[in-house]
Write an enzyme that holds these catalytic residues in place. Structure first.
Site: not given
Ligand code: PLP
Length: 393
Positions: A52, A105, A178, A203
């Site tokens: 953890r 998002y 982000d 992604k």
């Molecule tokens: C998918 C996404 C997230 C969240 O990520 P997860 O891995 O699905 O929790 C946050 N910001 C953006 C721009 C995303 O495309």
């Protein structure tokens, strides 16, 4: 590989961790699928105590991400959302205020509205493409500016460097970006002055729709310590197996990104020239209002675009259903081309009026352009037009 910082990104993503497994000399870094670690004598470990807190396989992915983020410090999380959540838990307390990009998002909106808001965290949505708009919303208790650029799904850009300067002109405000749509290879947020670069590694980093994960990178060592403590405490670390899969994915990130960008550019130009397309949002198009900012802060225009057909919402959704090669599915950044309708997917929590104000019409289609042959992708759009809107006319 911190001792060889002169390598190019395409080398770093493959060779950022050279500590091969000693028993067999396997070329792949092993999965350390373990909860705990043996003490050589009481209290004496090799730096790992309990998974953890930290895990060697997760650490290997962290080294790869740190290498492309251009820092010593990256931490990986169970999901992109848990990365954002851990960041907020690490730096915010009740009564603090956060500025969020107005186009962001959907999960981030949900985190603030349904979860953090209950803990006395104040937040304001601001058009972060405008410095005066952000400046006007700063409060004495503002601690974090959290932006997404390009934003999902309109691709609106926010100026990272200018926002970093604004944040740092005040006491105690961090800028977090982000950077999921770009990755540090296409937009080096830390070099542009951001304090934190956040990725949903689900992604482009993984790139194969195999895992869910997230990362945070920073130069700030005190923040790293705090993030590490919170991650260990709430248990938001990524699992070893998911980290191992993402570690395979990231090795091809530079060449995948090149193909995503090339294909998205071709698809965007083809769609824009089509008589039944009303509008295409892609930072690489001359028609994109912030193309100059994209050229300034991005190294390429990315693999994401959105567009509106010259058709009703109903016919736009029929068009999506008629796609055969492109798949209708949430998520982005994988080798497959994915199409979504933000109004019914990522932004379904908003009212039509709220979406319209942000430029997200109910008929908007978002594309994550994959690395298939662009010829086949365009042929798929052509047949979907013919099947639903009667071709070119
Ligand atoms: C998918 C996404 C997230 C969240 O990520 P997860 O891995 O699905 O929790 C946050 N910001 C953006 C721009 C995303 O495309």
């Amino acid at each position: 590989m911190p001792d060889r910082p002169d390598f190019e990104p395409s080398t770093l993503v493959i060779h950022s961790n050279r500590s091969y497994e000693k028993q067999s000399n396997s070329i792949l870094f092993p999965i350390h699928q373990t909860a705990t670690y043996i003490h050589e004598s009481v209290g004496v470990t090799k730096g790992y105590g309990y998974s953890r807190g930290a895990n060697p396989t997760v650490n290997a992915l962290e080294q790869a991400i740190a290498a492309i983020e251009g820092t010593e410090h990256a931490l990986c999380f169970r999901s992109g959302m848990s990365a954002i959540h851990t960041l907020c838990m690490a730096i915010l307390k009740a009564g603090d205020h956060v500025i969020l990009s107005d186009v962001i998002y959907g999960g981030t909106m949900r985190l603030f509205k349904q979860v953090l808001g209950n803990f006395g965290i104040e937040y304001t949505y601001v058009d972060t493409s405008s410095i005066p708009a952000v400046e006007a919303q700063l409060r004495p208790n503002t601690r974090l500016i959290f932006i997404e650029t390009p934003a999902n799904p309109t691709l609106k850009l926010s100026p990272v460097q200018a926002l970093a300067e604004l944040a740092h002109s005040r006491e105690n405000i961090l800028l977090a970006v982000d950077n999921t749509f770009m990755t540090p290879l296409l937009q080096d947020c830390l070099a542009l002055g951001a304090d934190v670069s956040m990725l949903s590694t689900t992604k482009y980093i993984d790139g194969h729709n195999a895992t869910i994960g997230g990362s945070l990178a920073t130069h700030d060592e005190a923040l790293v310590e705090r993030l590490y403590l919170v991650r260990k405490t709430i248990g938001s670390i990524q699992t070893p197996f998911d980290a191992w899969l993402a570690l395979q994915g990231v090795k091809t990130l530079p060449m995948r990104l090149a193909a995503h960008c090339e294909n998205a550019g071709q698809v965007a130009r083809w769609l824009e020239a089509h008589p039944r397309v009303a509008k295409v949002n892609y930072p690489g198009l001359d028609s994109f209002p912030q193309k100059a900012l994209a050229q300034q802060q991005q190294k390429a225009f990315g693999g994401m675009l959105s567009f509106e057909l010259d058709a009703s919402t109903k016919d736009s959704l029929r068009f999506m259903d008629a796609l055969r090669l492109c798949t209708c599915a949430e998520s982005l950044g994988s080798v497959e081309t994915l199409a979504t309708n933000p109004a019914t997917a990522s932004h379904c929590d908003l009212t039509t009026e709220e979406r319209t104000a942000l430029g997200i019409s109910d008929r908007l289609i978002r594309l994550s352009v994959g690395i298939e042959s662009p010829k086949d992708l365009i042929a798929d759009f052509e047949q979907a037009f013919a099947a639903t809107l009667g071709g070119d006319a």
